[in-house]
Structure formats: C-alpha cells, structure tokens
Write a protein that holds these residues in place. Structure first.
Motif, mmCIF file in Angstrom:
data_model
loop_
_atom_site.group_PDB
_atom_site.id
_atom_site.type_symbol
_atom_site.label_atom_id
_atom_site.label_comp_id
_atom_site.label_asym_id
_atom_site.label_seq_id
_atom_site.Cartn_x
_atom_site.Cartn_y
_atom_site.Cartn_z
ATOM 1 N N MET A 1 0.444 -43.731 94.498
ATOM 2 C CA MET A 1 0.539 -43.191 95.850
ATOM 3 C C MET A 1 1.376 -41.918 95.814
ATOM 4 S SD MET A 1 2.025 -45.034 99.302
ATOM 5 C CE MET A 1 0.757 -46.296 99.346
ATOM 6 N N PRO A 2 0.741 -40.731 95.906
ATOM 7 C CA PRO A 2 1.498 -39.474 95.949
ATOM 8 C C PRO A 2 1.972 -39.223 97.376
ATOM 9 C CG PRO A 2 -0.849 -39.012 95.995
ATOM 10 C CD PRO A 2 -0.717 -40.512 95.916
ATOM 11 N N VAL A 3 3.245 -38.969 97.577
ATOM 12 C CA VAL A 3 3.755 -38.791 98.939
ATOM 13 C C VAL A 3 4.664 -37.570 99.026
ATOM 14 C CG1 VAL A 3 3.574 -41.239 99.528
ATOM 15 C CG2 VAL A 3 5.698 -40.369 98.550
ATOM 16 N N LEU A 4 4.588 -36.925 100.162
ATOM 17 C CA LEU A 4 5.429 -35.779 100.489
ATOM 18 C C LEU A 4 5.541 -35.739 102.010
ATOM 19 C CD1 LEU A 4 6.815 -33.147 99.311
ATOM 20 C CD2 LEU A 4 4.695 -31.964 99.937
ATOM 21 N N ASN A 5 6.775 -35.845 102.505
ATOM 22 C CA ASN A 5 7.001 -35.835 103.958
ATOM 23 C C ASN A 5 6.171 -36.910 104.665
ATOM 24 O OD1 ASN A 5 8.722 -33.529 103.715
ATOM 25 N ND2 ASN A 5 6.919 -32.202 103.678
ATOM 26 N N GLU A 6 6.277 -38.133 104.165
ATOM 27 C CA GLU A 6 5.496 -39.254 104.724
ATOM 28 C C GLU A 6 6.399 -40.338 105.318
ATOM 29 O OE1 GLU A 6 2.494 -39.517 105.304
ATOM 30 O OE2 GLU A 6 1.364 -38.225 103.942
ATOM 31 N N GLU A 7 7.569 -39.937 105.824
ATOM 32 C CA GLU A 7 8.522 -40.903 106.368
ATOM 33 C C GLU A 7 7.895 -41.796 107.436
ATOM 34 O OE1 GLU A 7 12.605 -40.834 109.108
ATOM 35 O OE2 GLU A 7 11.784 -38.973 108.274
ATOM 36 N N ARG A 8 7.079 -41.230 108.303
ATOM 37 C CA ARG A 8 6.546 -41.980 109.442
ATOM 38 C C ARG A 8 5.620 -43.122 109.026
ATOM 39 N NH1 ARG A 8 3.415 -38.426 113.370
ATOM 40 N NH2 ARG A 8 3.087 -40.471 114.324
ATOM 41 N N HIS A 9 4.746 -42.872 108.048
ATOM 42 C CA HIS A 9 3.672 -43.818 107.748
ATOM 43 C C HIS A 9 3.867 -44.580 106.436
ATOM 44 C CE1 HIS A 9 1.477 -41.988 111.033
ATOM 45 N NE2 HIS A 9 1.581 -40.804 110.466
ATOM 46 N N LEU A 10 4.865 -44.206 105.628
ATOM 47 C CA LEU A 10 4.938 -44.718 104.260
ATOM 48 C C LEU A 10 5.103 -46.235 104.204
ATOM 49 C CD1 LEU A 10 4.978 -44.265 101.248
ATOM 50 C CD2 LEU A 10 7.418 -43.715 101.398
ATOM 51 N N ARG A 11 6.033 -46.780 104.972
ATOM 52 C CA ARG A 11 6.276 -48.221 104.892
ATOM 53 C C ARG A 11 5.009 -49.012 105.265
ATOM 54 N NH1 ARG A 11 10.262 -51.986 104.546
ATOM 55 N NH2 ARG A 11 11.848 -50.369 104.304
ATOM 56 N N GLU A 12 4.357 -48.616 106.329
ATOM 57 C CA GLU A 12 3.145 -49.330 106.746
ATOM 58 C C GLU A 12 2.052 -49.217 105.695
ATOM 59 O OE1 GLU A 12 -0.035 -49.538 110.491
ATOM 60 O OE2 GLU A 12 1.501 -47.976 110.433
ATOM 61 N N ALA A 13 1.908 -48.025 105.085
ATOM 62 C CA ALA A 13 0.881 -47.834 104.071
ATOM 63 C C ALA A 13 1.144 -48.721 102.855
ATOM 64 C CB ALA A 13 0.820 -46.366 103.644
ATOM 65 N N VAL A 14 2.396 -48.816 102.425
ATOM 66 C CA VAL A 14 2.743 -49.654 101.271
ATOM 67 C C VAL A 14 2.523 -51.133 101.604
ATOM 68 C CG1 VAL A 14 4.601 -50.402 99.742
ATOM 69 C CG2 VAL A 14 4.357 -47.981 100.311
ATOM 70 N N MET A 15 2.927 -51.541 102.791
ATOM 71 C CA MET A 15 2.751 -52.943 103.180
ATOM 72 C C MET A 15 1.274 -53.336 103.192
ATOM 73 S SD MET A 15 5.717 -54.237 103.435
ATOM 74 C CE MET A 15 6.305 -53.065 102.200
ATOM 75 N N GLN A 16 0.422 -52.409 103.582
ATOM 76 C CA GLN A 16 -1.008 -52.725 103.607
ATOM 77 C C GLN A 16 -1.571 -52.891 102.199
ATOM 78 O OE1 GLN A 16 -3.685 -50.874 106.224
ATOM 79 N NE2 GLN A 16 -2.371 -51.106 108.008
ATOM 80 N N VAL A 17 -0.947 -52.268 101.212
ATOM 81 C CA VAL A 17 -1.342 -52.497 99.823
ATOM 82 C C VAL A 17 -0.819 -53.851 99.339
ATOM 83 C CG1 VAL A 17 -1.220 -51.652 97.452
ATOM 84 C CG2 VAL A 17 -1.388 -50.019 99.343
ATOM 85 N N LEU A 18 0.445 -54.111 99.582
ATOM 86 C CA LEU A 18 1.058 -55.351 99.098
ATOM 87 C C LEU A 18 0.454 -56.588 99.758
ATOM 88 C CD1 LEU A 18 4.802 -54.238 98.983
ATOM 89 C CD2 LEU A 18 3.208 -54.448 97.055
ATOM 90 N N ASP A 19 -0.088 -56.431 100.967
ATOM 91 C CA ASP A 19 -0.663 -57.570 101.687
ATOM 92 C C ASP A 19 -2.165 -57.726 101.454
ATOM 93 O OD1 ASP A 19 1.822 -58.111 102.733
ATOM 94 O OD2 ASP A 19 1.480 -57.053 104.624
ATOM 95 N N GLN A 20 -2.704 -57.058 100.458
ATOM 96 C CA GLN A 20 -4.136 -57.154 100.170
ATOM 97 C C GLN A 20 -4.543 -58.595 99.812
ATOM 98 O OE1 GLN A 20 -6.867 -54.545 99.737
ATOM 99 N NE2 GLN A 20 -5.482 -53.887 101.368
ATOM 100 N N LYS A 21 -5.750 -58.969 100.254
ATOM 101 C CA LYS A 21 -6.317 -60.274 99.882
ATOM 102 C C LYS A 21 -6.954 -60.138 98.499
ATOM 103 C CE LYS A 21 -7.243 -61.482 104.710
ATOM 104 N NZ LYS A 21 -8.294 -61.753 105.727
ATOM 105 N N TYR A 22 -6.106 -60.120 97.495
ATOM 106 C CA TYR A 22 -6.568 -59.917 96.117
ATOM 107 C C TYR A 22 -5.850 -60.919 95.229
ATOM 108 C CZ TYR A 22 -7.190 -57.692 91.573
ATOM 109 O OH TYR A 22 -7.482 -57.451 90.254
ATOM 110 N N GLY A 23 -6.607 -61.581 94.359
ATOM 111 C CA GLY A 23 -6.040 -62.664 93.568
ATOM 112 C C GLY A 23 -5.214 -62.226 92.372
ATOM 113 N N GLY A 24 -5.374 -60.992 91.918
ATOM 114 C CA GLY A 24 -4.664 -60.539 90.732
ATOM 115 C C GLY A 24 -3.333 -59.885 91.060
ATOM 116 N N PRO A 25 -2.594 -59.485 90.018
ATOM 117 C CA PRO A 25 -1.301 -58.829 90.231
ATOM 118 C C PRO A 25 -1.478 -57.422 90.820
ATOM 119 C CG PRO A 25 -1.888 -58.768 87.908
ATOM 120 C CD PRO A 25 -2.915 -59.628 88.586
#
Length: 328
Positions: A1-25
């Motif tokens: 995830m390349p980020v620059l000046n993404e304070e507003r959306h970064l946490r939500e974007a990361v959480m949406q990755v970590l909360d994926q319905k995916y069985g692997g690591p």
C-alpha cells in the motif's frame, strides 16, 4: 500500500484489508512517503496495534518506488496492490486468489468503481464509467471476464513481479500499464475479473481533475515511446480533439467554416452528457460537460506536450543495436 498524505482514509483502508474473508495469512505493508499530514503517525499506530502490519519508508514519495519497497518487505507468494483511499469489498482477496488459480494468470484485477459525494464528484464518477469519458477500458466501464491489457490495482503472483523486475521506477504515472505490458510480453496473462470491484473517490474539483488527466496523458506518451506499437485509436482521440479545436479556432478568422470543428466538439459533448448523465441529479448533470471536456483536453494536452526529457534512457545494448541499424 503506497501512501502519501492519506491521514483521512488510511485506517479504514487498512482495516478493510485485514477484515477480508480470506482463509490464508494476510500481511499489510504500508510504504509511507514524506507526507504533510499525520499519515506516518497513523501508519505507525496501526502497526503497533496489529503485528500483521509493517511500515516501510519511501523517501522519494514516488508511487513505483513505494510499491517496490513494499513488495521487497513482504513475504507471501501473492501480492495485492492497494491504495490508501481504496475501499475493498470483503471478498476481494478470496475472489482474486480463486481467479489466479482458475485462469493461471499472473495478475488479476477488476473494476475501478468511481463513486462521488459532491455534485462535481458524481459527474466525474459518471464520466469515468462511460466510454465517452474513458473509451472501452473494461476496468472503468465493466464487461466480461477475460484477458486484458491492464487492470485496476492488481493482485499478482510474486514470481511474475520477480520475472519482470517489479515496477519500473522511471514512470511516475502509468507504471501499472507499463508493468502489465512487460508481464504480457514475457508470456504472462493479465486477467480482468468484474467481480473485483473497488470503490474509488474521484478528484473533487476541476483543477485537481485537470492535473490528474494531464499527467496521465503526459506519461502515457512516455510509455508509447518506450514500448513501440502500444498506442491505438482510443489513446489518439484526445490529442486529435485538442489539435482540431486549436486549429479550428486559429483558422476561423481566415476561413469561417473552421469554427465548425470546435462547435462540433461542444455539440458532441453536450449530446453525450445528456445521453450518459440521465441518472444524475441536475446539479451533477450540468457539470458533466465540463468534466468530459476537462478529461479529454487535459489528457490530450499532456500527451501532445510530453517532453522528450521524460523518455526513459535506452540501455547501452539498445543504443548499440540502433547504431548498427542506422549507421551510428
């Protein structure tokens, strides 16, 4: 995830990755450029809360450098590119991995689903999902699953990235298209999967939109110089429109029918807006012709004015080959 000046959306974007319905690591590598807001602090706070998140530095602030740094810091055999303001559906990674396995592709990706909030953003979202605005690119307009020149973001096999040497850091823009071209040139398959829809927030005003599309056009010209034969009529339409309008306006004082060229363009934009913007509210619809014109003319101007100095220097062996062909 390349980020620059993404304070507003970064946490939500990361959480949406970590909360994926995916069985692997899953691991998330955030490559942070020199931001003017609290992006660095937000990224570090997320990493402190979850061991699956890693933060690496991208001192250049350039996207391809950020992507290569993040890939180098990752460990899994499948790499998903995600933007700091992209919102993934919960089944995005599962669908991507299944598609990689079913098709044997090296890269799969889906639709850049533009969604606006303000009337201007809604007009841009409409333009970015219509053939009048962006041609027949399926990752904008949708379509059937199948092989593609490029896709939005992308979920790659690490082996494919290793084979082509990752993102070419010369290209400040169009680095995705350029790398997908090299993947295809080396025998790989790029696959469009329409079930992979990613929400995208368009630029909020004319100035930002014009800057975005100007640089798209400028760097697409650089790609075409680097990889001969990669330009088609879809890419030539905007610069042709710019040339036609300018020539028409210049010639009108001497030959009045020349004014019909820019008039025809304006008429086509108005008709196209009426046709494609039927679902828009009036406040967005009246902005749609301006949005179309901004996208077309900015892209075309960027393409036409792209300076030679941006061209990628040829490797010594390429220069030697050219000298052999043309006599030095």
């Amino acid at each position: 995830m390349p980020v620059l000046n993404e304070e507003r959306h970064l946490r939500e974007a990361v959480m949406q990755v970590l909360d994926q319905k995916y069985g692997g690591p899953i691991e998330v590598v955030i490559s942070v450029g020199p931001s003017k807001d609290r992006t660095q602090e937000v990224a570090e706070a997320i990493a402190a809360e979850d061991p699956r998140v890693v933060v690496v530095a991208n001192p250049t602030g350039r996207t391809p450098n950020a992507l290569n740094a993040a890939v180098a810091a990752s460990s899994n055999p499948i790499i998903a590119r995600v933007d700091g303001h992209a919102m993934l559906p919960s089944d995005y990674l599962q669908t991507a991995v299944e598609t990689l396995e079913e098709t044997g592709a090296d890269n799969v990706g889906g639709i850049m689903a533009a969604e606006g909030v303000s009337p201007f953003e809604q007009a841009v979202a409409c333009a970015m999902t219509s053939k009048i605005g962006v041609g027949n690119a399926r990752f904008h307009t949708g379509g059937e699953a199948g092989p593609a020149d490029t896709v939005y973001l992308g979920v790659f096999r690490r082996s494919a990235l290793d084979r082509v040497g990752g993102y070419d850091e010369h290209f400040q823009r169009a680095q995705d298209w350029e790398m997908n071209h090299r993947i295809r040139e080396t025998g790989g398959l790029v696959w469009f999967q329409p079930r992979m829809r990613v929400s995208y927030r368009p630029r909020p005003n004319v100035r930002a939109l014009a800057k975005q599309y100007f640089h798209y056009g400028r760097w697409r010209r650089v790609v075409s110089r680097t990889h001969q034969g990669t330009i088609n009529l879809r890419y030539l339409a905007p610069p042709t429109a710019v040339l036609g309008i300018v020539l028409g306006l210049v010639a009108t004082p001497f030959f009045w029918p020349a004014i019909l060229i820019p008039v025809a363009y304006v008429a086509a934009i108005l008709a196209g807006s009426a046709l494609t913007g039927r679902q828009l509210k009036p406040a967005a619809l009246v902005r749609l012709p301006l949005v179309y014109a901004t996208m077309h003319l900015s892209w075309g101007t960027g393409f036409l004015t792209s300076p030679r100095r941006l061209s990628k220097p040829r490797r010594p062996e390429e220069t030697a080959t050219l000298q052999d062909l043309f006599g030095g």
